[in-house]
Design a protein around this motif. Structure first.
Motif: not given
Lengths: 242, 260
Positions: B5-6, B9-10, B18, B93, B96-97
């Motif tokens: 996930w992290q 997202m990164y 984005t 990921g 949420t972003s």
């Protein structure tokens, strides 16, 4: 060691693996050969749990691995196509995989060996195919796992990198690792492989040493021996190990 | 799962899309606040924008991102991680972003106007919540379609058709059926039909909360009449959450069985 028993896999109507029985010994370099579409990659992916077999079982050091995931701690894998999240830098990709595996790693050796220092802060999308493959190889060797599986490791590599790769694999072998690779480059097999597995149409047609293969096929050299198996598909040389 | 996930997202935080997505909401919200100068009118205008745009962007980004991370997923599949963690991590990921881009873009202009001091705070929170839910729903649907179709063009086309159907065609068919069957009692029919479309549900949910009778439409009115505004909001909310869970569950089930 890896034991594969009666492995079957079909994709729709296409029967890719037709009852593979295979014993892959420890501390040896084994080459898996076979024409395109013979089932090499599918078999490897079954070992890794990426493809679910229709039938059959796989054991790693006598432990059944079908359906599990923890056993992958002990396997380093090099996929055929190297492609990663494109916005990550190489340095971040390395730290991500290290973070996921939580094991000591020696990526710096490979970064130096392949001359990747200058690329560490570059985004992956800006790399050439060969550099990506070097990153791919580094990722697959940096953890020093007991089992190393490489699918076409030399694809896209320059001659200098191929020489380095061969040296690494020989060294790993002397350290007692099990190394398994697929390739279409015959010279690589002749130089490295102690054990050869030949797959054709989802069946094992041969397992044994290079010499065994040449002697049993009655040909003068390795390339002709392979060509003989391909030409005369009825020529099944029983696996010598089983 | 947290790690996948992290990192995904990164990866997305570095993508300029984005930021474009965030800036779009920021500029639109600021513009609407400037033009209408009332918070409630801005919220109503935003409802009309987000119920079309969030599903569209969720669908497109979902399909693109899933197909682009195919090789990355294969890399992760060879690592000692559970399959479920990989696929859930990838989904969270992106969802949420996108949800953060949307929330920040919409919230900042409202915060500048001190939304927490006004009576519109509740409506504003519902607007945020509905936008976030729609993001999760359509990213989930797009991932489900992309995972089930190895052929990119087919998967992409199918995802867009689902969006087009839910955003445009569904309403047309619904109105048509109301006209054709006008002699019959249609309350429960329309109640159920609107539950089957997350875009309709979102619109009804916010309009019920805002209490703008003129904008409720037929289904909204039925919701209001049969369930009352309070229960109506609750039912619509629950149905939206079901819309998040169902495609996600199907996606994870298919992922567990799929060959890579």
């Amino acid at each position: 060691m890896i034991d594969i028993r009666n492995l079957h896999k079909s994709f729709g109507k296409l029967e890719v693996l037709r009852g593979i029985d295979l014993h892959i010994p420890e501390s040896k370099i084994t080459a898996i050969l076979g024409p395109n579409g013979s089932g090499k990659t599918t078999m490897i992916k079954c070992v890794l749990g990426m493809v679910h077999p229709d039938e059959g079982e796989i054991f790693l050091d006598n432990e059944r691995i079908t359906g599990g995931w923890q056993y992958r701690e002990n396997i380093d894998y090099l996929p055929q196509i190297a492609q990663f999240p494109e916005n990550l830098k190489i340095r971040e990709l390395f730290s991500m995989i290290k973070d996921i595996r939580q094991r000591p790693s020696n990526e710096d050796d490979f970064i130096e060996l392949f001359g990747l220092e200058g690329f560490l802060n570059k985004k992956i999308k800006n790399l050439s195919g060969g550099t990506k493959q070097k990153v791919n190889i580094t990722l697959s060797l940096m953890f020093d796992s007991p089992v190393i599986i490489m699918d076409e490791p030399t694809a896209g590599l320059d001659p200098v990198a191929i020489i380095s790769l061969k040296e690494i694999l020989r060294k790993r072998k002397t350290e007692g690792k099990m190394i398994l690779f697929t390739t279409h480059i015959m010279s690589l097999v002749e130089e490295l492989a102690e054990e050869i597995v030949f797959i054709l149409e989802g069946n094992i047609y041969f397992q044994g040493t290079l010499n065994d293969l040449i002697v049993k096929s009655g040909e003068s050299d390795f390339e002709h021996a392979i060509a003989e198996i391909l030409r005369n598909k009825s020529l099944v040389i029983k696996p010598s190990a089983s | 799962m947290i790690k996948v996930w992290q990192y995904s997202m990164y990866d997305l935080i570095r993508s300029r899309w984005t930021y474009i997505y965030f800036l779009f909401y920021l500029v639109t919200t600021m513009g609407l606040l400037h033009i209408s100068n009332t918070l409630s009118m801005t919220i109503v205008s935003l409802v009309n924008i987000i119920t079309i745009l969030i599903p569209l962007i969720g669908t497109i980004f979902g399909a693109i991102y899933f197909y682009n991370s195919k090789e990355f997923i294969e890399l992760l599949l060879a690592q000692p991680i559970r399959r479920r963690s990989i696929f859930l991590g990838q989904y969270l990921g992106l969802a949420t972003s996108l949800a953060i881009s949307y929330s920040l873009g919409v919230a900042l202009p409202f915060l500048i106007r001190s939304i927490w001091l006004t009576d519109q705070l509740g409506n504003f929170m519902i607007l945020l919540a509905v936008g976030i839910l729609l993001t999760f729903i359509f990213v989930g649907l797009a991932y489900l379609v992309a995972l089930s179709n190895n052929n990119r063009m087919k998967g992409f086309g199918l995802a867009i058709i689902i969006w087009l159907f839910l955003a445009v065609i569904y309403d047309g068919l619904f109105i048509l059926s109301l006209i054709v069957f006008e002699d019959y009692p249609l309350e429960s029919f329309s109640l159920i039909t609107s539950m089957l479309n997350p875009i309709d549900l979102s619109r009804i949910l916010i309009m019920l909360k805002l209490d703008v009778a003129a904008l409720l439409g037929y289904t909204g009115a039925v919701f209001n009449k049969f369930l009352g505004a309070g229960l109506g909001v609750g039912v619509a909310f629950t149905a939206l959450i079901a819309w998040v869970i169902l495609p996600l569950t199907a996606y994870l089930k298919i992922a567990a069985k799929k060959d890579f």
